[in-house]
Design an enzyme around this catalytic site. Structure first.
Site, short mmCIF file in Angstrom:
data_model
loop_
_atom_site.label_atom_id
_atom_site.label_comp_id
_atom_site.label_asym_id
_atom_site.label_seq_id
_atom_site.Cartn_x
_atom_site.Cartn_y
_atom_site.Cartn_z
N ASP A 27 -8.57 -5.15 -6.45
CA ASP A 27 -8.33 -4.21 -5.37
C ASP A 27 -9.27 -3.01 -5.55
O ASP A 27 -9.21 -2.31 -6.56
CB ASP A 27 -6.87 -3.76 -5.42
N HIS A 67 -7.43 -5.50 -1.80
CA HIS A 67 -6.26 -4.76 -1.32
C HIS A 67 -5.41 -5.60 -0.37
O HIS A 67 -4.20 -5.47 -0.35
CB HIS A 67 -6.71 -3.47 -0.63
N SER A 76 0.85 -1.19 0.00
CA SER A 76 0.00 0.00 0.00
C SER A 76 0.89 1.25 0.00
O SER A 76 1.67 1.44 -0.93
CB SER A 76 -0.96 -0.04 1.18
#
Length: 850
Positions: A795, A827, A717
């Protein structure tokens, strides 16, 4: 601007030829076995950590017994379920045997719905089974969601010393709904009423009569997102993901009127209109016949969802029948009329006496926040023959601001708001939290309540009324805590009898969270109630007489104890905690090798904190390939004195395979004050790597095992974003980068997060350009096998569009890269198969290229 490559004072560390580990390479199957062995270790550790505690006092023939409920994985179990222990009457610190409240219940048998999958992503849930519950403590009644259904059970056992074969079987709450029922809540006024969200609307069901009723009708459930943009009781994506509010409705807590035949109930709810929010199309899983999925996603600089607060009112007969007709109540004028700068409703609910609805609103720049008090009477019943304009607003109590706050940095939203009973109709008092001093602290606030002047008239202009009522009416604000340390913004517990507030904070160390107690009536030095040398996660009972702590350190696996709170003559100064029961003891884990914490004086003037893992085959004098594991963004703190064998077990796996692993929290991370966090304001991606490199080189100058010619940077991320930036900005330091689910261009990310740190694109063009990975494509290395990109195809947070843009730019620049796609992952990588492949892939890439 990006950091320039230059001479570093620690360059002498790499002056001598590195000594390398000469062990042979492992096959894919051997690496896979290493991952599986680590997973077995994780399973043994995670099964012993309880969560979601509730205390309940049960009256028996022998007196009152306190029962503690929680979620956990029973012995030989695999999924979360409801468990409990009974506290000893003599308050001795016995080891308390766990009991399962539910027997023979397999909650995850069935495919999770899309709505459930997305909610799990928003809440970052990695466990399965029962993940949440609502409970009526005095009745022992539970309601919880599982496998797209709702279940209820009642623990009505009077004998607390039950036999092991005692069975409580949950009952599925019957329904006519086709699909998932989410966010269930028990009505505080009638515990047989349960509300839930189904297909974007608010519903109720009665547990006795079995009747079910749809209360709102804003979501059609057909025609796709473009034709069906509204939902009721469900927050928008940005409010869930970036402001941590996962519910959009709230039961009125007090009775206001009733009749002999029926009772009236009210629910405040948020109606969300996403008509103007952009629709993004995402490739669906390979197993999905539709091929394309749709999401409403407001990218930076684009239009957000619009939110409106409403009340639904309905009646229930004495027999539990849900009577026909429900009345909608709308505000006489929307919040946006009074507060044109408002962009987000970040928190909402009722005051405890049900006289008011409150709303916390935030502007788009997230530099102005207000707490607005709305009298219940301001919500008018609506029907087809009543026009809103027909109401004379001058005859009703005014909507007013009871608190306003501004910041030239940004305002971090929190959950701390405790209203006290009104001692005067002209004032209201509450506990609040603010970072106005530079650190989050508690404040005791008193605000004046206005009433309409006698000469009010309907013709009064809204602007004039704003001057009268919508300025902050705060008359007193007393700092309850102060100092260069942080109060945790998630929860407080208030003992109104003794005028004490209990809170989690980092007063003793930024690496350890503790429970503290302080008087809000005559504030003094807070008293710490938890044991130093550990980080604690704490829950209190309603009476503030007991608390349970799950605590650990870097060296010690989690343990859990219950404590009794006692007070001396001066409670705020002489409050103490004594153990009265052990729920779990520290687990012996000889296979696990803990990391070591370190601190160093940064060039910035701050003391920075980090941790490192020795390679398991460590031989003094030898240098080893090293992985810098990075997050580096706001709202996250990686380095704490807490056990790292759960969330960071993959770092243990890397160390077990001969890698040194280093993690550093630089400026931009949380829990060090607003100035420390705001170092990244307006310049994401341009300052973080410099401090990561500084810490890495400082550590390499102090230890003898880091090979500075073989450094990899890895993150997910925001950490994936910095892994890319690290390789592009400092290819001289990082030989390889593994970037998981990376943000590539902030223009593609959501409004709530991106604009908090970068402003809107129109106001900070340079910040968006300099913070985009695409601006550094030419600086990526030309050598092969230095970049691995990993991304879930579906995602819905950091969309795969980011990686698509990155790959397209790398191809145009003829830069080498490797790409690993997981078609069925979002994600977070959730499935066992994908997780195993991902971890094996990382080990293989590092083994072959570092």
């Amino acid at each position: 601007m990006a950091s320039e490559v230059g001479v570093d004072p620690y360059d002498h560390v790499s002056g001598s030829p590195p000594q390398t580990n000469t062990t042979g390479k492992k096959s894919w199957d051997e690496l896979r076995k290493c991952v599986r062995d680590t997973r077995k270790l994780l399973t043994a550790l995670v099964s012993s950590v309880p969560t979601s505690f509730t205390f309940r006092n049960i009256s028996t023939d022998n007196g009152t017994v306190t029962r503690l409920y929680f979620l956990g994985v029973p012995i030989k179990g695999r999924e979360n379920t409801l468990l409990y222990v009974d506290l000893p009457s003599d308050f001795q610190d016995y080891v308390l045997p766990w009991q399962s409240l539910l027997d023979s219940f397999q909650p995850s048998s069935g495919q999770l719905s899309r709505e459930e999958q997305l909610m799990r992503e928003r809440k970052r849930l990695g466990i399965y089974g029962i993940t949440s519950y609502d409970v009526v403590e005095n009745e022992g009644k539970f309601v919880f969601p599982a496998c797209s259904s709702l279940f209820t059970c009642v623990d009505n056992t009077m004998d607390c010393h039950v036999e092991d074969d005692r069975v409580i079987l949950p009952t599925a709450i019957s329904t006519s709904c086709l699909g998932a029922r989410l966010d269930p809540k028990i009505c505080p006024l009638d515990t047989n009423l349960v509300s839930f969200i189904h297909n974007g609307d608010l519903w109720i069901t009665h547990l006795i009569s079995g009747q079910e009723k749809r209360l709102t009708f804003v979501h059609k459930g057909e025609g796709g997102l473009a034709a069906d943009p509204c939902v009721a009781g469900v927050p928008s994506f940005v409010v869930q993901e970036e402001f941590d509010r996962y519910t959009g409705y709230w039961w009125m807590p007090k009775v206001t009127q009733s009749t002999d035949e029926a009772s009236t109930f009210r629910i405040l709810y948020e109606e969300v209109d996403e008509s103007d929010v952009e629709i993004l199309h995402v490739f669906a899983p390979v197993t999905d016949d539709q091929g394309i999925d749709e999401y409403r996603y407001p990218r930076a600089g684009t239009t957000n969802a619009r939110s409106t607060l409403k009340i639904i009112e309905f009646e229930v007969g004495e027999d539990g029948s849900l009577l026909e007709g429900a009345v909608e109540r709308h505000m006489m004028e929307p919040l946006s009329s009074f507060c044109p700068w408002m962009e987000y409703i970040v928190r909402a609910g009722w005051t405890p006496d049900s006289k008011y609805v409150y709303a916390q609103v935030l502007d788009r720049e997230q530099q102005q926040l207000a707490v607005i008090l709305i009298p219940f009477e301001y919500f008018m019943p609506i029907s087809s023959d009543i026009e809103m304009s027909s109401f004379d607003t001058s005859s009703y109590p005014p909507l007013q601001f009871i608190y306003r706050e501004t910041s030239n940095i940004w305002i971090n939203v929190h959950d701390i708001l405790h209203f006290f009973p009104q001692s005067s109709p002209d004032e209201i008092s509450f506990l609040w939290s603010s970072e106005k001093s530079g650190y989050r602290h508690l404040y005791h606030v008193t605000s004046k309540l206005q009433t309409p002047p006698p000469d009010s008239n309907h013709a009064m202009e809204l602007e004039d009324r704003s001057q009268d009522f919508l300025q902050s009416q705060m008359v007193r604000e007393v700092a309850v805590t102060q100092g260069d340390w942080e109060v945790n913004g998630k929860q407080i517990w208030v003992d109104e009898l003794r005028k004490l507030v209990y809170f989690n904070g980092l007063k003793d160390s930024p690496l350890e969270t503790h429970l503290y107690c302080v008087s809000y009536n005559s504030p003094g030095e807070p008293v710490r109630l938890t044991q130093p040398g550990f980080s604690h996660t704490v829950s209190l009972d309603k009476a503030c007489s007991l608390f349970v702590s799950v605590y650990s350190s870097v060296q010690h696996t989690p343990r859990c104890k219950v404590y009794r709170i006692s007070h001396g003559d001066h409670p705020s100064q002489h409050t103490q905690a004594e153990p009265c029961g052990t729920v779990i003891s520290s687990t012996s884990c000889p296979e696990y090798r803990a990391p070591e914490l370190f601190s160093y004086p940064s060039k910035s003037g701050y003391t920075m904190h980090g941790m490192y893992y020795h390679p398991h085959n460590y031989d003094p004098g030898a240098r080893y390939p090293t992985v810098l594991f990075v997050y580096g963004g706001p709202q996250v703190q990686l380095v704490t004195n807490a056990f790292k064998g759960l969330k960071f077990l993959r770092l243990h796996t890397l160390a077990s395979q001969g890698y040194a692993v280093v993690t550093i929290d630089g400026r931009g991370s949380c829990n060090r004050g607003l100035q420390f966090e705001s170092h990244i304001k307006g310049k994401l991606g341009t300052v973080e790597i410099e401090e990561q490199v500084e810490g890495l080189l400082w550590l390499a100058s102090k230890v003898d095992f880091i090979d500075l010619t073989r450094i990899a940077i890895h993150g997910w991320s925001y950490g994936g974003y910095l892994a890319l930036m690290g390789l592009a900005q400092r290819p001289d330091i990082f030989k390889a980068a593994i970037a998981g689910a990376p943000v590539v261009n902030w223009i593609l990310y959501d409004t709530g997060y991106t604009e908090r740190y970068l402003d809107v694109p129109q106001a900070n063009k340079d910040g968006y350009t300099n913070g985009s990975v695409l601006s550094y494509i030419d600086r990526f290395p030309d050598e092969e096998n230095r970049l691995l990109i990993i991304h879930g195809l579906i995602d819905e947070n950091v969309h795969f569009h980011h990686t698509s843009h990155l790959v397209n730019a790398l191809v145009k620049a003829c830069k080498p890269y490797q790409l690993q796609v997981y078609p069925n992952e979002r994600h977070g990588i959730r499935s066992h198969e994908s997780s195993e492949h991902y971890k094996t892939m990382v080990l293989s890439f590092l083994q072959n290229n570092l």
